[in-house]
Design a protein around this motif. Sequence first.
Motif, short mmCIF file in Angstrom:
data_model
loop_
_atom_site.label_atom_id
_atom_site.label_comp_id
_atom_site.label_asym_id
_atom_site.label_seq_id
_atom_site.Cartn_x
_atom_site.Cartn_y
_atom_site.Cartn_z
N PHE A 84 11.92 7.65 8.99
CA PHE A 84 12.56 6.77 9.74
C PHE A 84 12.47 5.09 9.41
O PHE A 84 13.63 5.15 9.60
CB PHE A 84 11.27 6.12 10.42
N VAL A 85 12.05 5.11 7.49
CA VAL A 85 12.62 4.55 6.95
C VAL A 85 14.12 4.50 5.93
O VAL A 85 15.29 3.94 6.25
CB VAL A 85 12.04 4.29 6.29
N ASN A 86 14.63 6.22 6.13
CA ASN A 86 15.46 6.32 5.51
C ASN A 86 16.94 5.95 6.37
O ASN A 86 17.60 5.20 6.08
CB ASN A 86 15.89 7.55 5.69
N SER A 87 16.30 5.56 8.29
CA SER A 87 17.24 5.37 8.41
C SER A 87 18.02 3.78 9.20
O SER A 87 18.96 3.28 9.02
CB SER A 87 17.06 5.68 10.13
N GLN A 88 16.81 3.23 7.98
CA GLN A 88 17.00 1.33 8.04
C GLN A 88 18.04 1.28 6.46
O GLN A 88 17.95 -0.33 6.27
CB GLN A 88 16.29 1.18 7.75
N ILE A 89 17.98 1.69 5.81
CA ILE A 89 18.51 2.03 4.27
C ILE A 89 20.35 2.10 4.70
O ILE A 89 20.55 2.81 4.51
CB ILE A 89 18.42 2.95 3.20
N LEU A 95 15.88 13.49 10.84
CA LEU A 95 14.89 14.62 10.97
C LEU A 95 15.04 15.78 10.58
O LEU A 95 13.91 15.87 9.58
CB LEU A 95 13.84 13.84 11.48
N LYS A 96 15.84 16.12 11.17
CA LYS A 96 15.96 17.82 11.06
C LYS A 96 16.51 18.07 9.71
O LYS A 96 16.13 19.08 8.54
CB LYS A 96 17.81 18.16 11.88
N ASP A 97 17.40 17.13 8.74
CA ASP A 97 17.42 17.28 7.67
C ASP A 97 16.55 17.13 6.60
O ASP A 97 16.67 18.40 5.08
CB ASP A 97 19.32 16.20 6.90
N PHE A 98 15.65 16.59 6.61
CA PHE A 98 14.34 15.92 6.28
C PHE A 98 14.09 17.55 5.44
O PHE A 98 12.84 17.98 4.89
CB PHE A 98 13.87 14.72 6.47
N ILE A 99 13.69 18.56 7.24
CA ILE A 99 12.22 19.52 7.51
C ILE A 99 13.42 20.78 6.36
O ILE A 99 12.01 21.16 5.98
CB ILE A 99 12.29 19.73 8.87
N VAL A 150 0.65 -0.93 -0.22
CA VAL A 150 0.15 0.04 -0.23
C VAL A 150 1.19 1.21 -0.19
O VAL A 150 2.15 1.27 0.98
CB VAL A 150 -0.78 0.56 0.83
N ILE A 151 0.39 2.24 -0.77
CA ILE A 151 1.43 2.96 -0.60
C ILE A 151 0.30 4.60 0.16
O ILE A 151 -0.61 5.19 -0.60
CB ILE A 151 1.62 3.64 -2.51
N LYS A 152 0.85 4.87 -0.46
CA LYS A 152 -0.27 6.42 1.29
C LYS A 152 1.24 7.81 1.12
O LYS A 152 2.31 7.80 1.18
CB LYS A 152 -0.20 6.32 2.61
N ILE A 153 0.23 8.80 0.86
CA ILE A 153 1.30 10.27 1.32
C ILE A 153 1.45 10.55 2.92
O ILE A 153 0.74 10.03 3.67
CB ILE A 153 0.52 11.44 0.90
N GLY A 154 2.55 10.32 3.19
CA GLY A 154 3.21 10.24 4.32
C GLY A 154 4.19 11.08 5.15
O GLY A 154 3.59 12.90 4.32
N SER A 155 4.45 11.22 5.80
CA SER A 155 5.49 12.10 6.61
C SER A 155 6.22 12.42 6.57
O SER A 155 6.89 11.11 6.36
CB SER A 155 4.69 12.57 8.65
N ILE A 156 7.32 13.27 6.69
CA ILE A 156 8.58 13.72 6.95
C ILE A 156 9.35 12.48 8.07
O ILE A 156 10.26 12.24 8.12
CB ILE A 156 9.20 14.44 7.37
N LYS A 157 8.20 11.71 9.33
CA LYS A 157 8.95 11.39 10.42
C LYS A 157 9.23 10.06 9.77
O LYS A 157 9.69 9.19 10.05
CB LYS A 157 8.27 11.47 11.22
N GLU A 158 8.01 9.76 8.84
CA GLU A 158 7.67 7.61 8.70
C GLU A 158 9.54 8.07 7.77
O GLU A 158 9.30 7.00 7.77
CB GLU A 158 6.69 8.12 7.71
N ALA A 159 8.96 8.75 6.68
CA ALA A 159 10.03 9.24 5.91
C ALA A 159 11.50 8.69 6.28
O ALA A 159 12.14 8.14 5.90
CB ALA A 159 10.28 10.35 5.21
#
Length: 150
Positions: A21-26, A35-39, A10-19
């Motif tokens: 979180f996933v980014n930290s696991q790549i 998180l601050k960098d994304f913001i 399922v693909i949903k519009i998401g938040s910076i926080k969710e992105a």
Amino acid sequence: MTEVSSEDIVIKIGSIKEASFVNSQIPEFDEPYVLKDFITRLEGKNHLILIAYVGDNLVGFKIGYEVNKKTFYTWMGGVIPKYRRKGIAKLLSKKQEEFVRKKGYETITLKTRNKHKNMICFAILSGFYLVGVEKNNAWEESRIFLEKKL
């Protein structure tokens, strides 16, 4: 290996926080953004954050933003390793491209490093063309610029 069918994704519009979180696991991201960098990167920009789910698990993300009224930059994305090769990245890209087309952009651009061969291949197979290289003394760190006309 995790069993996943296309119906499970399922693909949903998401938040910076969710992105974030996933980014930290790549694992390919040597120094993952926090998180601050994304913001900071997205602040004041028209942007889109897509999150891929399998069940309740956040498994992938794709972020892009407007460069100008004709160009959309697909900035960052990834899929957690155990969920790769299941069509998740392709589905995220497809959803992003649908959004970009609907908004009237003419071009999608991206930039990656030469060491990310899978990303380069994925982009080329998705219709992007190599349009430039920013050389670095460490060749694997050279930046590769790609573009797709819509």
